[in-house]
Structures are given as structure tokens and as C-alpha cells.
Design a protein around this motif. Structure first.
Motif, PDB file in Angstrom:
ATOM      1  N   LEU A 104      32.822  20.218  -7.861  1.00 24.26           N
ATOM      2  CA  LEU A 104      32.158  20.340  -6.545  1.00 24.26           C
ATOM      3  C   LEU A 104      32.289  21.937  -6.213  1.00 24.26           C
ATOM      4  CD1 LEU A 104      30.498  19.098  -4.168  1.00 24.26           C
ATOM      5  CD2 LEU A 104      32.718  19.267  -2.777  1.00 24.26           C
ATOM      6  N   HIS A 105      33.533  22.349  -6.016  1.00 25.92           N
ATOM      7  CA  HIS A 105      33.701  23.618  -5.933  1.00 25.92           C
ATOM      8  C   HIS A 105      32.690  24.821  -6.908  1.00 25.92           C
ATOM      9  CE1 HIS A 105      35.667  27.524  -5.304  1.00 25.92           C
ATOM     10  NE2 HIS A 105      36.089  26.975  -4.054  1.00 25.92           N
ATOM     11  N   GLU A 106      32.959  24.460  -8.042  1.00 27.44           N
ATOM     12  CA  GLU A 106      32.153  25.194  -9.172  1.00 27.44           C
ATOM     13  C   GLU A 106      30.628  25.190  -8.824  1.00 27.44           C
ATOM     14  OE1 GLU A 106      32.779  26.956 -13.422  1.00 27.44           O
ATOM     15  OE2 GLU A 106      33.862  25.253 -12.909  1.00 27.44           O
ATOM     16  N   ARG A 107      30.110  23.989  -8.421  1.00 31.25           N
ATOM     17  CA  ARG A 107      28.965  23.950  -8.300  1.00 31.25           C
ATOM     18  C   ARG A 107      28.330  24.432  -6.845  1.00 31.25           C
ATOM     19  NH1 ARG A 107      28.751  18.438  -8.464  1.00 31.25           N
ATOM     20  NH2 ARG A 107      28.383  18.081  -6.236  1.00 31.25           N
ATOM     21  N   GLU A 108      29.099  24.407  -5.723  1.00 25.32           N
ATOM     22  CA  GLU A 108      28.748  25.178  -4.487  1.00 25.32           C
ATOM     23  C   GLU A 108      28.908  26.503  -4.496  1.00 25.32           C
ATOM     24  OE1 GLU A 108      27.379  23.498  -1.877  1.00 25.32           O
ATOM     25  OE2 GLU A 108      27.010  21.780  -2.991  1.00 25.32           O
ATOM     26  N   VAL A 109      30.122  27.008  -4.858  1.00 27.15           N
ATOM     27  CA  VAL A 109      30.479  28.254  -4.694  1.00 27.15           C
ATOM     28  C   VAL A 109      30.274  29.245  -5.966  1.00 27.15           C
ATOM     29  CG1 VAL A 109      32.540  29.881  -4.392  1.00 27.15           C
ATOM     30  CG2 VAL A 109      32.179  27.349  -3.236  1.00 27.15           C
ATOM     31  N   GLY A 110      30.214  28.575  -7.087  1.00 25.17           N
ATOM     32  CA  GLY A 110      29.769  29.390  -8.291  1.00 25.17           C
ATOM     33  C   GLY A 110      30.929  29.785  -9.115  1.00 25.17           C
ATOM     34  N   ALA A 111      32.235  29.249  -8.621  1.00 24.77           N
ATOM     35  CA  ALA A 111      33.740  29.858  -9.294  1.00 24.77           C
ATOM     36  C   ALA A 111      34.388  28.656  -9.217  1.00 24.77           C
ATOM     37  CB  ALA A 111      33.998  31.100  -8.685  1.00 24.77           C
ATOM     38  N   PRO A 112      35.405  28.504 -10.217  1.00 23.14           N
ATOM     39  CA  PRO A 112      36.403  27.591 -10.102  1.00 23.14           C
ATOM     40  C   PRO A 112      37.415  27.427  -8.874  1.00 23.14           C
ATOM     41  CG  PRO A 112      36.835  28.945 -11.976  1.00 23.14           C
ATOM     42  CD  PRO A 112      35.574  29.377 -11.517  1.00 23.14           C
ATOM     43  N   ALA A 113      37.757  26.476  -8.378  1.00 25.62           N
ATOM     44  CA  ALA A 113      39.051  26.634  -7.311  1.00 25.62           C
ATOM     45  C   ALA A 113      40.263  26.628  -8.028  1.00 25.62           C
ATOM     46  CB  ALA A 113      38.907  25.365  -6.452  1.00 25.62           C
ATOM     47  N   GLU A 114      41.135  27.701  -7.540  1.00 23.28           N
ATOM     48  CA  GLU A 114      42.422  27.691  -8.082  1.00 23.28           C
ATOM     49  C   GLU A 114      43.384  26.596  -7.751  1.00 23.28           C
ATOM     50  OE1 GLU A 114      44.275  31.788  -8.266  1.00 23.28           O
ATOM     51  OE2 GLU A 114      42.599  32.444  -6.973  1.00 23.28           O
ATOM     52  N   VAL A 115      44.095  25.963  -8.518  1.00 23.51           N
ATOM     53  CA  VAL A 115      44.941  24.870  -8.072  1.00 23.51           C
ATOM     54  C   VAL A 115      46.224  25.416  -7.707  1.00 23.51           C
ATOM     55  CG1 VAL A 115      45.705  22.672  -8.904  1.00 23.51           C
ATOM     56  CG2 VAL A 115      43.539  23.430  -9.575  1.00 23.51           C
ATOM     57  N   LYS A 116      46.785  24.972  -6.673  1.00 26.02           N
ATOM     58  CA  LYS A 116      48.045  25.798  -6.076  1.00 26.02           C
ATOM     59  C   LYS A 116      49.010  24.832  -5.731  1.00 26.02           C
ATOM     60  CE  LYS A 116      46.793  30.353  -6.301  1.00 26.02           C
ATOM     61  NZ  LYS A 116      47.664  31.304  -6.631  1.00 26.02           N
ATOM     62  N   VAL A 117      50.033  25.320  -5.758  1.00 29.14           N
ATOM     63  CA  VAL A 117      51.400  24.491  -5.041  1.00 29.14           C
ATOM     64  C   VAL A 117      51.850  25.617  -4.202  1.00 29.14           C
ATOM     65  CG1 VAL A 117      53.696  23.659  -5.062  1.00 29.14           C
ATOM     66  CG2 VAL A 117      51.954  22.965  -6.906  1.00 29.14           C
ATOM     67  N   ILE A 118      52.045  25.033  -2.613  1.00 31.32           N
ATOM     68  CA  ILE A 118      52.637  26.135  -1.685  1.00 31.32           C
ATOM     69  C   ILE A 118      53.925  26.067  -1.156  1.00 31.32           C
ATOM     70  CG2 ILE A 118      51.681  24.457   0.009  1.00 31.32           C
ATOM     71  CD1 ILE A 118      50.468  26.798   1.693  1.00 31.32           C
ATOM     72  N   HIS A 119      54.413  27.104  -0.789  1.00 31.64           N
ATOM     73  CA  HIS A 119      55.876  26.958  -0.250  1.00 31.64           C
ATOM     74  C   HIS A 119      55.917  26.828   1.126  1.00 31.64           C
ATOM     75  CE1 HIS A 119      60.176  27.389  -0.628  1.00 31.64           C
ATOM     76  NE2 HIS A 119      60.205  28.410   0.377  1.00 31.64           N
ATOM     77  N   ALA A 120      55.398  26.083   1.791  1.00 33.14           N
ATOM     78  CA  ALA A 120      55.099  25.514   3.013  1.00 33.14           C
ATOM     79  C   ALA A 120      55.199  24.065   3.386  1.00 33.14           C
ATOM     80  CB  ALA A 120      53.807  26.141   3.684  1.00 33.14           C
ATOM     81  N   GLY A 121      55.378  23.670   4.614  1.00 33.69           N
ATOM     82  CA  GLY A 121      55.569  22.116   4.648  1.00 33.69           C
ATOM     83  C   GLY A 121      54.490  21.506   5.106  1.00 33.69           C
ATOM     84  N   LEU A 122      53.514  21.473   4.361  1.00 38.37           N
ATOM     85  CA  LEU A 122      52.033  20.741   4.524  1.00 38.37           C
ATOM     86  C   LEU A 122      52.583  19.002   4.769  1.00 38.37           C
ATOM     87  CD1 LEU A 122      49.573  21.600   2.071  1.00 38.37           C
ATOM     88  CD2 LEU A 122      49.506  22.327   4.225  1.00 38.37           C
ATOM     89  N   GLU A 123      51.633  18.464   5.741  1.00 39.68           N
ATOM     90  CA  GLU A 123      51.984  17.053   6.144  1.00 39.68           C
ATOM     91  C   GLU A 123      51.792  16.107   4.833  1.00 39.68           C
ATOM     92  OE1 GLU A 123      51.028  16.546  10.734  1.00 39.68           O
ATOM     93  OE2 GLU A 123      49.729  18.037   9.593  1.00 39.68           O
ATOM     94  N   CYS A 124      51.050  16.495   3.861  1.00 44.89           N
ATOM     95  CA  CYS A 124      50.987  15.700   2.751  1.00 44.89           C
ATOM     96  C   CYS A 124      52.092  14.872   2.291  1.00 44.89           C
ATOM     97  CB  CYS A 124      50.115  16.411   1.731  1.00 44.89           C
ATOM     98  SG  CYS A 124      48.467  17.174   2.343  1.00 44.89           S
ATOM     99  N   GLY A 125      53.069  15.849   2.174  1.00 44.21           N
ATOM    100  CA  GLY A 125      54.455  15.208   1.554  1.00 44.21           C
ATOM    101  C   GLY A 125      54.886  14.043   2.328  1.00 44.21           C
TER     102      GLY A 125
END
Length: 484
Positions: A415-436
Motif C-alpha cells: 500500500l505504501h509503495e502504491r500511495e507514496v511511490g516509494a517502499p516503506a523502510e521496515v524498522k525496529v525501534i529502541h523505544a517502548g511501544l505499547e505493542c510489546g
């Protein structure tokens, strides 16, 4: 207040963000904003409920014909970090956040902006009110006290969420999608030191560290920024041969913000006052060189204290305590082998207080692996044991293990490539997102996190890029329709 936000696009998102700015919402004081959100939900006939902790969940039925689409949870937190410039008189429990636009960015005047995570919460509310959007079953989860040890997520009710996908709206870099984050724990020290009477011939001085950039203790910890508590401890340790005695200390308000200002009241013998000034001037010159290009505003000042001191720690206790404080681990501890370029573990000395002989320290340990966090906890325990003081590590919270094979991730990248015209960078973040934490409670949830570019989070330099907010909201709308 903040009428100009109504002129920005997308209009529904900024209208809700204006409400968030105008309603004080520091961690632990979210009742007022939650009341405004539920009043709004009542007016729109939306179903909602609270769990026992105070998290809010709003549900919206699917667009007719899309009832069998997978349910989507939009997740954000409503609290914000409360930080202000030292010359700003701002009551975060009563005063609104005053915003202004400059150069394509939205800023706050002298305080944190609260775009972390107000923009995400505003986006979720805008989606809920968009009756033209085609969607499956929607749930909007608004957690509380995220900035205070992820309290809301930690105590989230089980068997409450029904969605199959979760979109966390708390990331802060345009063009990136996050699939993993650090866990960690808090380290606390509380100890009472014996105090002695201050002698009449002693000088009472105030030593302060100020002018630092500060920032987010997760996302900015790799930038080499100075921490005012750490610098002040080192500065006072440099005075160890002057017979310095500690009276009080005040540094930092949040364990997840890199401390920008700290000050301590000390007493020394009158004849040592000149040596104190010379030593601190030399120390400041050295540190300004070390932090050149990073913290160019760094200032270390010594002045006569405004009020007399009656009691202080002994010279021996002051020396021992300063040695430990100057030796505390701060910053990145080690880099990840599994995720190259990402910190494996780090620590931030967020809050340090000494009042009437009582020491309180609040540090935040982050780690992708909880074994790495425990290794840092052990260093704190060992260090403080040298002066017979106990350092207590709080209950750890899990990180979010990356899943590169996530079906939700695959759809977002396409979807990102289609909407924005560029691939999204897949990342892991050194912060405490609530997802964990949420993922541990709901192991079947497929999750990603994305958001607009927010710089300077957890500091008064916080700002959000307006163009990135438009792109973020467009992606969010498209993703919801895609999943329907």
C-alpha cells in the motif's frame, strides 16, 4: 486557543488535535480529555467502555456489507510528557498547550507539544467520525499513562479487544513502519541519609547544569546528548577535594526524557569557594569541547544560594554518593547483533532528587532482550551496594519481537509503495511501544506501527511535520479501506 489548527489539513484530525492541546493531559491526569472524548462519542452514538485501569475502547460497526472483514484496532495513548523551558511558567495540569506553525512544522511555545501521541489519538478519532470511509469492524483503543511506565498497556483488560489487526499510531518517522521495539524496566533508589548541622563559616552555593537539548530516552539515546543529572554528578565529583557537602538536588521530571536541567545546593568551607569556581569553570570548558556540535548550549554555573542551608550530608556520605552517581551507567550499553544498527540496551538517568536527606533516583532501562536489561539492573545493584544503598529494578515489560513475515506488514508495504511511490523502510525501534505488552496479552494480534515525523519528542523542541501528517492520515485511511 489554537484556532489556527482548524485551518490545517486534514481538517478532522487537526480539529481533534486542537481539543487535545486545549485540554491538559499529563500522565496520570487524563480524566478531562477522556471525558471530552466520551462526550463526543455519545453525540455520535458510538459504543464505548473503560477497563478497570481507565483505558478507553470505542467501537464502530462495520460499513454495511463489510461485517465479515477482519476487525482493526487503532491504538494510541492520550497522555503526554510534561516538559517546559526553565524560563516558562506552565502548569501542565491547568494550562493549554499553545501552538504555532513555522516552516511547515507545528511547534509549541516553550513546552512539549504532545504530538507524541496526540496526533495518533486525533487520527483515530477522525477515522471514527468518517462515515464516508469503507471499513470493517473498528475499535479505537486509547491507553493512559503510557509515558509513566506504560501503565495502561500493562494493565489492559484481557479478552477485551476483538480485532485481528492492530495499527499502533505512535511511531515518529515518515516513510518507516515498525515491527519491533525494546522492552525494559525502571530502576529506583530511595534512601535516607543522616544529615549534619551546617557550620556558620560554611558557604552555601548553587551549582546548575542547563542549556541542554534533551530528548526522548529511547529514540534520542544514540545521539550522544548530555544528561544534566550525569553532568552535574561529574561536576560535583570534581569538587571532591574541596570538602563539598550535599544539601539538595533537583534534576528531571520524567524517567523517559533525557534530563535537560539539574541543580544542586552544596556547602563548602569559605576558603574553598575560589577553588570551587575555578574547578567548575575548567570542567565546563572540557565538557563543552566534548559536546561541541551536540549540546552547544551547555552551561555550568555556580552562584551564591538564595536561601541559607541548615543541614547537609556529611563530607564522607557526600563523597561516596557523588562517586556512585558519577559512575552510573548512562546511554547505550551495547548494540544489537540480531538487529544491526539498533541499540540492544541503554539506560537513562531521568529523575534525581535529594530533599531533607532523602535520595530518590528514577532511571529507565531499555533492552530488546530482557536478559540485557537484567545485566544493567545488576550493575546498578552492585554500584549502589558499595555505599550500602539498595537499587530496586521494577517488573520488566516485554519487547515486541519482529515478525518479518507478518501478513499485515506485507499489505502495508504494498500500500505504501502504491500511495507514496516509494517502499516503506521496515524498522525496529529502541523505544517502548505499547505493542510489546499488548502483543503479550493478545498473542494472536498482527501488528505494525507507523506515524508522521515528530522531532524532539519529550522536550520543548518537539515539533511535527505538517506534510507528514497529511501523508500519514492518507495512508491510515487507505489501509483501513484495504483491510475491509
Amino acid at each position: 486557543m489554537n484556532d489556527h489548527l482548524d485551518t490545517l489539513a486534514p481538517e478532522p484530525l487537526w480539529r481533534h488535535f486542537r481539543t487535545l492541546c486545549n485540554t491538559p493531559r499529563p500522565s496520570g491526569r487524563e480524566q478531562a480529555i477522556l471525558k471530552k472524548i466520551t462526550d463526543w462519542a455519545d453525540a455520535r452514538g458510538l459504543e464505548y467502555e473503560f477497563d478497570e485501569t481507565g483505558n478507553l475502547l470505542i467501537r464502530k460497526a462495520a460499513t454495511p456489507g463489510h461485517e465479515d472483514a477482519p476487525g482493526v484496532v487503532l491504538q494510541s495513548h492520550v497522555d503526554m510528557v510534561s516538559q517546559a523551558d526553565s524560563d516558562i511558567d506552565h502548569d501542565f495540569e491547568r494550562d493549554p498547550i499553545e501552538t504555532y506553525v513555522e516552516g511547515g512544522w507545528l511547534h509549541a511555545r516553550g513546552t512539549t507539544l504532545g504530538a507524541d501521541n496526540g496526533v495518533g489519538a486525533a487520527a483515530a478519532l477522525a477515522i471514527l467520525e468518517d462515515d464516508a470511509l469503507t471499513h470493517g469492524p473498528l475499535e479505537a483503543l486509547f491507553t493512559i499513562e503510557e509515558e509513566a511506565s506504560l501503565v495502561g498497556a500493562r494493565h489492559l483488560a484481557p479478552n477485551w479487544l476483538h480485532g485481528e489487526y492492530l495499527l499502533n499510531l505512535d511511531s515518529e518517522f515518515r516513510g518507516e513502519v515498525y515491527i519491533g521495539c525494546a522492552g525494559g524496566n525502571d530502576v529506583k533508589v530511595d534512601h535516607d541519609f543522616k544529615q549534619l548541622e551546617v557550620e556558620s563559616n560554611q558557604q552555601v552555593l548553587e551549582v546548575s547544569v542547563s542549556g541542554l537539548v534533551g530528548g526522548h530516552s529511547g529514540m534520542d539515546i544514540d545521539k550522544g546528548r548530555a544528561n544534566a543529572n550525569v553532568l552535574l554528578a561529574s561536576a560535583l565529583w570534581a569538587l571532591r577535594d574541596t570538602g563539598v557537602q550535599l544539601v539538595s538536588w533537583s534534576g528531571g521530571t520524567m524517567r523517559n526524557a533525557i534530563t535537560r536541567d539539574a541543580s544542586a545546593t552544596i556547602v563548602v568551607q569559605a576558603e574553598a569557594e575560589t577553588l570551587v569556581g575555578e574547578t567548575l569553570r575548567a570542567f565546563e570548558q572540557r565538557e563543552r569541547g566534548l559536546y561541541q556540535g551536540i549540546d552547544d548550549g551547555l552551561r555550568i554555573e555556580v552562584t551564591q544560594a538564595a536561601t541559607p542551608a541548615r543541614q547537609a550530608l556529611s563530607q564522607d556520605d557526600s563523597r561516596r554518593l557523588l562517586a556512585v552517581l558519577a559512575a552510573m551507567p548512562y546511554g547505550i550499553d551495547r548494540m544489537s547483533v540480531a538487529v544491526p544498527g539498533v541499540a540492544e540496551s541503554s539506560n537513562n538517568i531521568g529523575v534525581l532528587r535529594l530533599e531533607h536527606g532523602h535520595l530518590h533516583l528514577g532511571a529507565m532501562v531499555r533492552a530488546l532482550n530482557l536478559d540485557s536489561a537484567e545485566a544493567l539492573n545488576e550493575r546498578f545493584r552492585a554500584l549502589f551496594s558499595l555505599i550500602d544503598v539498595e537499587a530496586i529494578a521494577g517488573e520488566g515489560y516485554p519487547g515486541w519481537a519482529p515478525n518479518a513475515q507478518s501478513p499485515l506488514l506485507a499489505r502495508f508495504i504494498e500500500l505504501h509503495e502504491r500511495e507514496v511511490g516509494a517502499p516503506a523502510e521496515v524498522k525496529v525501534i529502541h523505544a517502548g511501544l505499547e505493542c510489546g505488552i499488548i502483543g503479550a496479552k493478545y498473542p494472536g494480534l498482527d501488528m505494525i506501527s507507523f506515524g508522521p515525523t515528530i522531532l524532539g519528542a519529550h522536550s520543548p523542541t518537539e515539533r511535527v511535520e505538517l506534510e507528514a501528517v497529511e501523508e500519514f492520515y492518507r495512508l491510515l485511511q487507505a489501509m483501513i479501506e484495504e483491510l475491509a
